[in-house]
Design a protein around this motif. Structure first.
Motif, PDB file in Angstrom:
ATOM      1  N   GLU A 139       0.832  -1.209   0.000  1.00 44.87           N
ATOM      2  CA  GLU A 139       0.000   0.000   0.000  1.00 44.87           C
ATOM      3  C   GLU A 139       0.864   1.255   0.000  1.00 44.87           C
ATOM      4  O   GLU A 139       0.587   2.216  -0.742  1.00 44.87           O
ATOM      5  CB  GLU A 139      -0.925   0.011   1.220  1.00 44.87           C
ATOM      6  CG  GLU A 139      -2.086  -0.948   1.121  1.00 44.87           C
ATOM      7  CD  GLU A 139      -2.946  -0.971   2.386  1.00 44.87           C
ATOM      8  OE1 GLU A 139      -2.484  -0.520   3.462  1.00 44.87           O
ATOM      9  OE2 GLU A 139      -4.087  -1.440   2.302  1.00 44.87           O
ATOM     10  N   GLN A 143       0.952   3.982  -2.934  1.00 43.41           N
ATOM     11  CA  GLN A 143       0.728   5.403  -2.650  1.00 43.41           C
ATOM     12  C   GLN A 143       1.869   6.251  -3.215  1.00 43.41           C
ATOM     13  O   GLN A 143       1.641   7.313  -3.794  1.00 43.41           O
ATOM     14  CB  GLN A 143       0.612   5.640  -1.138  1.00 43.41           C
ATOM     15  CG  GLN A 143      -0.683   5.192  -0.524  1.00 43.41           C
ATOM     16  CD  GLN A 143      -1.857   6.061  -0.979  1.00 43.41           C
ATOM     17  OE1 GLN A 143      -1.707   7.122  -1.590  1.00 43.41           O
ATOM     18  NE2 GLN A 143      -3.050   5.579  -0.688  1.00 43.41           N
ATOM     19  N   GLN A 147       1.529   8.937  -6.115  1.00 41.65           N
ATOM     20  CA  GLN A 147       2.009  10.321  -5.964  1.00 41.65           C
ATOM     21  C   GLN A 147       2.977  10.682  -7.098  1.00 41.65           C
ATOM     22  O   GLN A 147       2.924  11.787  -7.643  1.00 41.65           O
ATOM     23  CB  GLN A 147       2.706  10.505  -4.600  1.00 41.65           C
ATOM     24  CG  GLN A 147       1.785  10.514  -3.419  1.00 41.65           C
ATOM     25  CD  GLN A 147       0.857  11.721  -3.432  1.00 41.65           C
ATOM     26  OE1 GLN A 147       1.113  12.748  -4.072  1.00 41.65           O
ATOM     27  NE2 GLN A 147      -0.267  11.594  -2.746  1.00 41.65           N
TER      28      GLN A 147
END
Length: 165
Positions: A139, A143, A147
């Motif tokens: 995760e 992420q 980004q």
């Protein structure tokens, strides 16, 4: 300490001795004595016993003997009532030594089974924790990639398109 003892008359010496057969443990269990052990009753003890209950000192009688830390007999009493109580409690209801041994074996088997189950659950818990950690790491990685992609997209939107040459 309380002992189950058997009376032995030594007529030649004029002494009476007790053969200690079993002793009571602190938790009300009994242990059979593996080695032969005898205690000779002192003359004053014999006289006191004869005055109170002469039939206790007959050859072969079973007694309960209370013995102090100096191996001196403090008190003796007939084991008849005690033995009858054991018979009434355990032998009239079908609780035989074999029954107790089988129950003890069942309890040991259950203990071992529970130990194995506990070890298996611990192993599974460790696996679940490892997988949870892997998922958290994935995760976090997703992420970061999200980004990075978002910033790349934003960068592409901001920068003017340069004409091809």
């Amino acid at each position: 300490m309380l002992y189950l003892a058997q009376v032995h008359n030594q007529e030649i010496l004029g002494e009476i001795s007790l053969q200690l057969l079993a002793c009571q443990n602190s938790d009300d269990t009994w242990a059979i004595l593996s080695e032969e052990s005898f205690l000779t009753l002192p003359k004053n003890c014999i006289q006191n016993i004869i005055n109170s209950a002469a039939n206790l000192l007959n050859e072969g009688m079973l007694l309960l003997a209370n013995v102090d830390e100096n191996s001196q007999v403090v008190d003796i009493q007939s084991a008849t009532d005690w033995v009858l109580e054991l018979v009434e409690k355990y032998l009239t209801t079908g609780f035989t030594p074999d029954f107790f041994q089988q129950e003890a074996q069942k309890a040991e088997d259950w203990r071992q089974s529970l130990t194995l189950q506990s070890q298996e659950l611990s192993r599974r818990l460790i696996e679940v924790e490892a997988r949870r950690e892997q998922i958290q790491n994935l995760e976090i990685k997703l992420q970061q990639e999200k980004q990075l992609l978002k910033s790349s997209i934003d960068q592409l939107k901001i920068s003017p398109a340069t004409p091809p040459l």
